[in-house]
Design an enzyme around this catalytic site. Structure first.
Site, PDB file in Angstrom:
ATOM      1  N   VAL A  94      -7.067   4.443  11.882  1.00 23.97           N
ATOM      2  CA  VAL A  94      -8.262   3.541  11.376  1.00 23.97           C
ATOM      3  C   VAL A  94      -9.625   3.918  12.433  1.00 23.97           C
ATOM      4  O   VAL A  94     -10.484   4.011  11.694  1.00 23.97           O
ATOM      5  CB  VAL A  94      -7.911   1.944  11.850  1.00 23.97           C
ATOM      6  CG1 VAL A  94      -8.973   1.262  11.615  1.00 23.97           C
ATOM      7  CG2 VAL A  94      -6.513   1.737  11.123  1.00 23.97           C
ATOM      8  N   ASN A 136       0.893  -6.296   3.922  1.00 23.09           N
ATOM      9  CA  ASN A 136       1.831  -5.382   4.051  1.00 23.09           C
ATOM     10  C   ASN A 136       3.430  -5.817   3.793  1.00 23.09           C
ATOM     11  O   ASN A 136       4.335  -5.303   3.442  1.00 23.09           O
ATOM     12  CB  ASN A 136       1.980  -4.975   5.697  1.00 23.09           C
ATOM     13  CG  ASN A 136       0.781  -3.732   5.802  1.00 23.09           C
ATOM     14  OD1 ASN A 136       0.268  -3.464   4.600  1.00 23.09           O
ATOM     15  ND2 ASN A 136       0.717  -3.352   6.879  1.00 23.09           N
ATOM     16  N   GLY A 144      14.200   4.250  -3.064  1.00 21.86           N
ATOM     17  CA  GLY A 144      14.365   5.497  -2.077  1.00 21.86           C
ATOM     18  C   GLY A 144      15.425   5.116  -0.770  1.00 21.86           C
ATOM     19  O   GLY A 144      16.298   3.996  -1.149  1.00 21.86           O
ATOM     20  N   CYS A 155       3.568   0.874   9.971  1.00 24.03           N
ATOM     21  CA  CYS A 155       2.959  -0.760   9.636  1.00 24.03           C
ATOM     22  C   CYS A 155       3.960  -1.496   9.121  1.00 24.03           C
ATOM     23  O   CYS A 155       4.111  -2.278   9.750  1.00 24.03           O
ATOM     24  CB  CYS A 155       1.990  -0.219   8.765  1.00 24.03           C
ATOM     25  SG  CYS A 155       0.598   0.786   9.365  1.00 24.03           S
TER      26      CYS A 155
HETATM   27  C1  UGA Z   1       0.718   0.755   4.730  1.00 21.19           C
HETATM   28  C2  UGA Z   1      -0.135  -0.092   3.733  1.00 21.19           C
HETATM   29  O1  UGA Z   1       0.079   0.512   2.163  1.00 21.19           O
HETATM   30  C3  UGA Z   1      -1.438  -0.119   3.949  1.00 21.19           C
HETATM   31  O2  UGA Z   1      -2.459  -0.841   2.990  1.00 21.19           O
HETATM   32  C4  UGA Z   1      -1.905  -0.468   5.431  1.00 21.19           C
HETATM   33  O3  UGA Z   1      -3.181  -0.449   5.620  1.00 21.19           O
HETATM   34  C5  UGA Z   1      -1.154   0.287   6.261  1.00 21.19           C
HETATM   35  O4  UGA Z   1       0.326   0.262   6.037  1.00 21.19           O
HETATM   36  C6  UGA Z   1      -1.364  -0.268   7.689  1.00 21.19           C
HETATM   37  O5  UGA Z   1      -1.068  -1.467   7.889  1.00 21.19           O
HETATM   38  O6  UGA Z   1      -1.828   0.293   8.387  1.00 21.19           O
HETATM   39  P1  UGA Z   1       1.381   3.336   5.162  1.00 21.19           P
HETATM   40  O7  UGA Z   1       2.405   2.686   6.141  1.00 21.19           O
HETATM   41  O8  UGA Z   1       0.283   4.426   5.265  1.00 21.19           O
HETATM   42  O9  UGA Z   1       0.437   2.043   4.608  1.00 21.19           O
HETATM   43  O10 UGA Z   1       2.011   3.732   3.795  1.00 21.19           O
HETATM   44  P2  UGA Z   1       2.506   3.218   2.136  1.00 21.19           P
HETATM   45  O11 UGA Z   1       1.985   4.385   1.417  1.00 21.19           O
HETATM   46  O12 UGA Z   1       2.257   1.828   1.996  1.00 21.19           O
HETATM   47  O13 UGA Z   1       4.136   3.629   2.362  1.00 21.19           O
HETATM   48  C7  UGA Z   1       5.015   2.739   3.471  1.00 21.19           C
HETATM   49  C8  UGA Z   1       6.337   3.218   3.220  1.00 21.19           C
HETATM   50  O14 UGA Z   1       6.674   2.572   1.892  1.00 21.19           O
HETATM   51  C9  UGA Z   1       6.542   4.712   3.222  1.00 21.19           C
HETATM   52  O15 UGA Z   1       8.064   4.981   3.792  1.00 21.19           O
HETATM   53  C10 UGA Z   1       6.954   5.050   1.662  1.00 21.19           C
HETATM   54  O16 UGA Z   1       7.669   5.989   1.238  1.00 21.19           O
HETATM   55  C11 UGA Z   1       7.545   3.792   1.249  1.00 21.19           C
HETATM   56  N1  UGA Z   1       7.472   3.481  -0.183  1.00 21.19           N
HETATM   57  C12 UGA Z   1       6.195   3.134  -0.699  1.00 21.19           C
HETATM   58  C13 UGA Z   1       8.449   3.232  -1.007  1.00 21.19           C
HETATM   59  O17 UGA Z   1       9.781   3.397  -0.571  1.00 21.19           O
HETATM   60  N2  UGA Z   1       8.491   3.009  -2.440  1.00 21.19           N
HETATM   61  C14 UGA Z   1       7.266   2.956  -3.077  1.00 21.19           C
HETATM   62  O18 UGA Z   1       6.919   2.451  -4.077  1.00 21.19           O
HETATM   63  C15 UGA Z   1       5.920   2.998  -2.076  1.00 21.19           C
END
Ligand code: UGA
Length: 435
Positions: free
Chosen positions: A11, A206, A251, A258
């Site tokens: 960030v 989140n 998955g 986060c």
């Molecule tokens: C997450 C939030 O999406 C952000 O909006 C937030 O700012 C951030 O946390 C934070 O609090 O700093 P992030 O952890 O970078 O972001 O990643 P995501 O893309 O949201 O994925 C999180 C997890 O969920 C990953 O393991 C991803 O593979 C999994 N996921 C995501 C799934 O298993 N299925 C999905 O459909 C989407």
């Protein structure tokens, strides 16, 4: 505007570079001098698409400087942002010690009337603690605001440049005006609210996304047990405009730094606030139990992992990042080794990071070369949807059984079967999932 940003994590660094690109004078502050030295050369402490270009532009234009010295950066800052981490304490509570220690360090240098902004993810009620520390360390008047951050790793620059919304948690007009002006160029919907709502809004976003993933994973399990196909179920529910079809892929569960942490905090707060059992109480444990359950089921489908060579494709917790925090590979690889498999782990960018976190083992090799990873593998286990992994043209070797486990449902089962693999996906019955 003069801005100081404390903390050079995802960030902090991304916000520093983006605010400098808007023409503001930005000081990025961190206690780690080696990180600061690299940042001043335009070298980011982690991989994030588009970040180094933006950093270098900021440094060239002399709008962006990094320092360890609060006395150099804080006195001129009209806005001071705190972007340090809030890791989980053992009981699940968000640990505010880095935030409070940043306040102790900045307080003595604060310019009268400065707006201090908490961008770190902090639970409602944190303002009182922050204000107590600030008021002990400064004599000048200041404004306190909460502006939570919603960027994702792997798309942090794009998310910061074009956010879905900007949330201003404020208690006075001056903060509201200063922060509205600062965020105007983002052209995003603005939600102006009280700090508690801003802070809880971040946790709610989140936790909802984590619930959504937990939900679709459980539906995937129902599909496997009942003969349905989760991809079709997603289409069916996705057409409902109240639900939508994005952010729905099943998955091995959510990872990263986060979701697990923020769900843990909500589970903790629900106890402290005497809310009884909430949805958040068991979400993380259901999520983390998932990997072992899936591995046991896949082990049966491939007649055991022992003496098999397994190519584990994708080591980071998601594509376009080298971050392995709560990555499935950290559980999957030790399990496979324990079962007597030989493992070759592939990742296009995160091998160096993985080497630090995975135990050295004679039967484990890590590589950034996909061809090396899949050569002679009995089982290909695609964990993460890196483009390099999902666009590769896989061909099974003739005359020997080879399995393809698609842990993210990213591949066309038909194509992989035609290429000679026994395909196993998520959320289709095991019998239907096999060729
Ligand atoms: C997450 C939030 O999406 C952000 O909006 C937030 O700012 C951030 O946390 C934070 O609090 O700093 P992030 O952890 O970078 O972001 O990643 P995501 O893309 O949201 O994925 C999180 C997890 O969920 C990953 O393991 C991803 O593979 C999994 N996921 C995501 C799934 O298993 N299925 C999905 O459909 C989407």
């Amino acid at each position: 505007m003069n801005i100081a940003i404390i903390g050079t994590g995802f960030v902090g660094v991304v916000s520093s570079a983006v605010f400098a690109s808007h023409g503001h004078h930005v000081w990025g502050i961190d206690i780690d001098s080696s990180k600061i030295a690299k940042l001043n050369q335009g070298i980011a402490p982690f991989f994030e698409p588009g970040l180094e270009e933006l950093l270098q532009e900021g440094i060239r234009s002399e709008l962006l400087t990094f320092t360890t010295d609060y006395a150099a950066a804080i006195p001129s800052a009209e806005v001071v942002m705190i972007t340090v981490g809030t890791p989980s304490s053992p009981e699940g509570k968000a640990d505010l010690s880095y935030v409070l220690s940043a306040c102790e360090s900045l307080g003595p240098h604060l310019r009268p009337g400065a707006v201090v902004v908490i961008k770190s993810t902090v639970p409602p009620g944190s303002f009182q603690q922050v204000a107590a520390v600030l008021s002990n360390t400064t004599k000048v008047s200041y404004h306190l605001a909460s502006v939570p951050e919603f960027l994702r790793e792997g798309s942090a620059v794009a998310d910061t440049v074009s956010p879905d919304r900007i949330v201003l948690g404020v208690t006075d007009e001056i903060s509201e005006n200063v922060l509205t002006k600062l965020h105007k160029p983002f052209q995003a919907p603005l939600v102006v609210t009280k700090p508690e709502s801003a802070q809880l809004g971040k946790y709610a976003a989140n936790a909802y996304l984590a619930l959504r993933i937990g939900f679709i994973n459980q539906i995937a399990d129902f599909c496997e047990a009942s003969g349905a196909d989760v991809n079709d179920v997603i289409k069916i529910i996705g057409h409902d405009r109240r639900i939508g079809s994005h952010y729905w892929y099943p998955g091995l569960g959510y990872g990263g730094s986060c979701f697990p942490k923020d769900v843990r905090e909500l589970a903790y707060s629900s106890k402290v606030l005497s809310l009884g059992e909430t949805l958040f109480t068991s979400l993380n444990s259901i999520n983390s139990a998932r990997i072992a359950k899936k591995l046991a089921a896949w082990g049966k489908s491939v007649n055991g992992f022992s003496h098999k060579r397994v190519a584990v494709l994708g080591l980071s917790f998601k594509p376009s990042t080298t971050d392995l925090r709560e990555s499935p590979a950290l559980t999957v690889i030790p399990y496979l080794l324990d079962q007597g498999a030989t493992v070759v782990g592939f990742d296009p960018m995160a091998v160096e990071e993985a080497e630090k976190l995975l135990p050295a083992h004679e039967k484990l090799q890590l590589t950034s070369n996909l061809a090396t990873a899949i050569e002679d593998a009995d089982i290909l286990l695609a964990l993460i949807e890196w483009p390099q992994i999902i666009t590769h043209n896989y061909q099974a070797k003739k005359g020997r059984p080879q399995w393809f486990i698609d842990a993210r449902n990213q591949f066309n089962p038909q194509q992989l079967r035609q290429a000679g693999f026994t395909y196993i996906g998520i959320g289709s019955p095991i019998s239907g999932g096999l060729s």
